[in-house]
Each structure stands twice: as structure tokens, then as C-alpha cells.
Design an enzyme around this catalytic site. Structure first.
Site, PDB file in Angstrom:
ATOM      1  N   ASP A 150       0.861  -1.183   0.000  1.00 32.02           N
ATOM      2  CA  ASP A 150       0.000   0.000   0.000  1.00 32.02           C
ATOM      3  C   ASP A 150       0.898   1.234   0.000  1.00 32.02           C
ATOM      4  O   ASP A 150       2.103   1.145   0.221  1.00 32.02           O
ATOM      5  CB  ASP A 150      -0.902   0.005   1.249  1.00 32.02           C
ATOM      6  CG  ASP A 150      -1.778   1.246   1.313  1.00 32.02           C
ATOM      7  OD1 ASP A 150      -2.379   1.597   0.280  1.00 32.02           O
ATOM      8  OD2 ASP A 150      -1.840   1.889   2.378  1.00 32.02           O
ATOM      9  N   SER A 151       0.267   2.400  -0.191  1.00 33.75           N
ATOM     10  CA  SER A 151       1.021   3.645  -0.147  1.00 33.75           C
ATOM     11  C   SER A 151       1.465   3.987   1.273  1.00 33.75           C
ATOM     12  O   SER A 151       2.292   4.864   1.469  1.00 33.75           O
ATOM     13  CB  SER A 151       0.152   4.777  -0.698  1.00 33.75           C
ATOM     14  OG  SER A 151      -1.083   4.813  -0.005  1.00 33.75           O
ATOM     15  N   CYS A 160      -3.791  -1.100  -1.944  1.00 34.83           N
ATOM     16  CA  CYS A 160      -4.132   0.297  -2.229  1.00 34.83           C
ATOM     17  C   CYS A 160      -5.150   0.366  -3.373  1.00 34.83           C
ATOM     18  O   CYS A 160      -4.934  -0.207  -4.440  1.00 34.83           O
ATOM     19  CB  CYS A 160      -2.855   1.026  -2.626  1.00 34.83           C
ATOM     20  SG  CYS A 160      -3.085   2.733  -3.052  1.00 34.83           S
ATOM     21  N   HIS A 211      -8.253   3.576   3.912  1.00 37.58           N
ATOM     22  CA  HIS A 211      -8.498   4.144   5.241  1.00 37.58           C
ATOM     23  C   HIS A 211      -9.968   4.105   5.681  1.00 37.58           C
ATOM     24  O   HIS A 211     -10.271   4.201   6.855  1.00 37.58           O
ATOM     25  CB  HIS A 211      -8.058   5.608   5.288  1.00 37.58           C
ATOM     26  CG  HIS A 211      -6.585   5.813   5.151  1.00 37.58           C
ATOM     27  ND1 HIS A 211      -5.869   5.370   4.068  1.00 37.58           N
ATOM     28  CD2 HIS A 211      -5.697   6.436   5.967  1.00 37.58           C
ATOM     29  CE1 HIS A 211      -4.603   5.711   4.219  1.00 37.58           C
ATOM     30  NE2 HIS A 211      -4.471   6.354   5.357  1.00 37.58           N
TER      31      HIS A 211
HETATM   32  N1  DGL Z   1      -4.030   3.852  -0.047  1.00 38.19           N
HETATM   33  C1  DGL Z   1      -4.718   4.860  -0.808  1.00 38.19           C
HETATM   34  C2  DGL Z   1      -5.926   4.247  -1.508  1.00 38.19           C
HETATM   35  O1  DGL Z   1      -6.498   3.291  -1.058  1.00 38.19           O
HETATM   36  C3  DGL Z   1      -5.134   6.030   0.056  1.00 38.19           C
HETATM   37  C4  DGL Z   1      -3.986   6.897   0.517  1.00 38.19           C
HETATM   38  C5  DGL Z   1      -3.237   7.532  -0.620  1.00 38.19           C
HETATM   39  O2  DGL Z   1      -3.753   8.445  -1.295  1.00 38.19           O
HETATM   40  O3  DGL Z   1      -2.128   7.069  -0.867  1.00 38.19           O
HETATM   41  O4  DGL Z   1      -6.303   4.716  -2.545  1.00 38.19           O
END
Ligand code: DGL
Length: 273
Positions: free
Chosen positions: A13-14, A76, A189
Site C-alpha cells: 500500500d502507499s 491500495c 483508510h
Molecule cells: N491507499 C490509498 C488508496 O487506497 C489512500 C492513501 C493515498 O492516497 O495514498 O487509494
């Protein structure tokens, strides 16, 4: 670790958000070993271009392959929207994202044939949820809404806060009036805002949690490929591209039931990959 079944699953994930997916995977598949990578140095992904997200995702996949993973979960939503198709073609191990499992579940829930999706700007602009839902049922109308403030609010820990409730009221006013009867939480999130969103949206809208649906899909994928672990309690190795302590603190708090599995968080230089 020559046995394919005992190799870990790579989740990326990010940043911290993907822990909501890791959590559901641990609940569903407690015996699986997990290697998690959170790209905390380059978060957010939600505002970046498709090319950038593909580049980042390729680097992370290279890192995870070095860790000898047997399958990859793109936790993500933005990376699932922008990079999954490209990476899948380049890989020799199974990979899944969070979009298809969440989208599929919404088609099974909706009776009004109106489904809502909330996510980052990137995910909503990509129209990925809407496109995939239409391949499953062309009659379903998909209404998308980017909710960019939710990510920082969750990271601030304001998941049960008046301010966040007000922000949600603003973002979801039109959604509420649109006639959707199911709403996909299309960002890592957002499952942490479930209680608050339920309060804002009322009982007539069912929330779809792609994290949960992805854990179910992963279970199926591992069985189909005959690579499900038959070992004991799984391990959880965490890697990040920025401050490990900050990540560890968030992880311990957001994954309370597995806090004992959040041990060492290791920082790596992802640009080397
Ligand atoms: N993990 C990202 C998503 O699910 C959210 C946070 C980001 O913008 O990196 O799209």
C-alpha cells in the site's frame, strides 16, 4: 523456505491504510505468513498520475519478489485502479487488487441498482469501479465521490470526531439523496470510519468493505492455486520507506487484536528497486 505453501503473501500500500486489508487477511487466514510494504515516503498515491503509480508499484513488486512471496495483494485502491492490470501481465505469481472484490460484492447487495463509491481523487477519476460493475451488471448506475480529507483525518486518529462527521456530511450529502443502497469504501483508510459513516448515512445504505471482500477472494485464489499455507500461526514482517516508529505506532493502535504481531518495522530504500 522451498515449500510454496509456506512462502509469504506480499501486501503493499502507499502507507498505513493497507493495514485494514492486512487485518482482514489475518482474521480470515491466520496461518498465512505476510510481508507488508507501506510506501510511507511517497504517500499519498491518490493524487498522483497513473504513470507514477505504475512506476512505484513495479519497484514494490520487485522488492516483494525478492522476499520470495507466493502471491501479491495490492491493498491500495489507487494502485489497484492504475497499476494492477499492467503488473499482472508482467508477473509469474498470482496477484489481486481490492477493486474487483469490493465491486462484485456491491452488485450482489444492491436492489435499487444504484451503487455509490467513495475513494481518492485518482480512484474516482479512473472510473474503475464503475467500469467493472458495469461488466457484471450493465443496469447498475455507479455514483462516485472523491473524499480526499478522510485520509488525513484517519491518520490523525479522528475516526470518531465531530469534525470528521461534519466533513462526511458535506461529502455525502448528494450521495444520500441519490438513491444508492450500497456504498463501497473504495480507499484503504475508510473502513476505519465505518461507525461514523453508518451514523451519517443511516440504515438504508449498506457499507461494502473491500478489505473484507479481498480477504475472501485471496482465500479462494490460494486454494485454486494450491498454495494455501498449512502451517501454524503466520508471521508478519513489515517494511516501510519512511519513519518506522510512526508506522509502528499507528499499526499497534489500528490492529489492536494483532498488536503482538506488530513487532519490528524495517525501513528500506525503495528507490533502489
Ligand atoms: N491507499 C490509498 C488508496 O487506497 C489512500 C492513501 C493515498 O492516497 O495514498 O487509494
Amino acid at each position: 523456505m522451498s515449500n510454496n505453501k509456506e512462502k509469504p503473501i506480499g501486501i503493499f500500500d502507499s502507507g498505513v491504510g493497507g493495514l485494514t486489508i492486512a487485518l482482514e487477511i489475518m482474521r480470515k487466514l491466520p496461518n498465512e505468513n505476510i510481508v507488508y510494504f507501506g510506501d510511507t515516503a511517497r504517500v499519498p498515491y491518490g493524487t498522483k498520475s497513473k504513470e507514477t503509480i505504475i512506476h512505484y508499484s513495479r519497484q514494490i513488486v520487485k522488492f516483494l519478489k525478492e522476499k520470495n512471496v507466493k502471491a501479491i495483494v495490492v491493498a491500495c485502491n489507487t494502485a489497484s485502479a492504475f497499476a494492477l492490470d499492467t503488473i499482472e501481465k508482467e508477473l509469474d505469481i498470482p496477484i489481486i487488487g481490492v477493486v474487483k472484490p469490493g465491486a462484485k460484492a456491491s452488485t450482489q447487495i444492491t436492489e435499487s441498482k444504484k451503487v455509490g463509491v467513495i475513494g481518492t481523487e485518482g480512484t474516482i477519476k479512473s472510473k474503475i469501479y464503475s467500469e467493472y460493475i458495469k461488466t457484471l451488471d450493465p443496469e447498475i448506475e455507479v455514483i462516485g465521490r472523491a473524499c480526499p480529507l478522510f485520509v488525513p483525518l484517519v491518520e490523525e486518529g479522528w475516526t470518531h470526531d465531530m469534525i470528521t462527521e461534519e466533513v462526511a456530511e458535506r461529502y455525502l450529502e448528494e450521495m444520500k439523496a441519490s438513491g444508492v443502497d450500497s456504498l463501497i469504501l473504495g480507499c484503504t483508510h475508510y473502513p476505519l470510519l465505518r461507525t461514523l459513516l453508518k451514523k451519517v448515512l443511516g440504515d438504508s445504505i449498506t457499507l461494502v468493505n473491500p478489505a473484507y471482500e479481498t480477504a475472501l477472494s485471496l482465500d479462494e485464489l490460494l486454494r485454486e492455486n494450491d498454495i494455501a499455507s498449512d502451517g501454524d500461526k503466520g508471521t508478519f514482517d513489515i517494511y516501510v520507506s519512511d519513519d518506522p516508529e510512526k508506522f509502528k505506532k499507528f499499526a499497534k493502535k489500528s490492529m489492536k487484536e494483532y498488536a503482538d504481531r506488530v513487532d519490528e518495522v524495517t525501513q528500506i530504500n525503495i528507490e533502489e528497486y
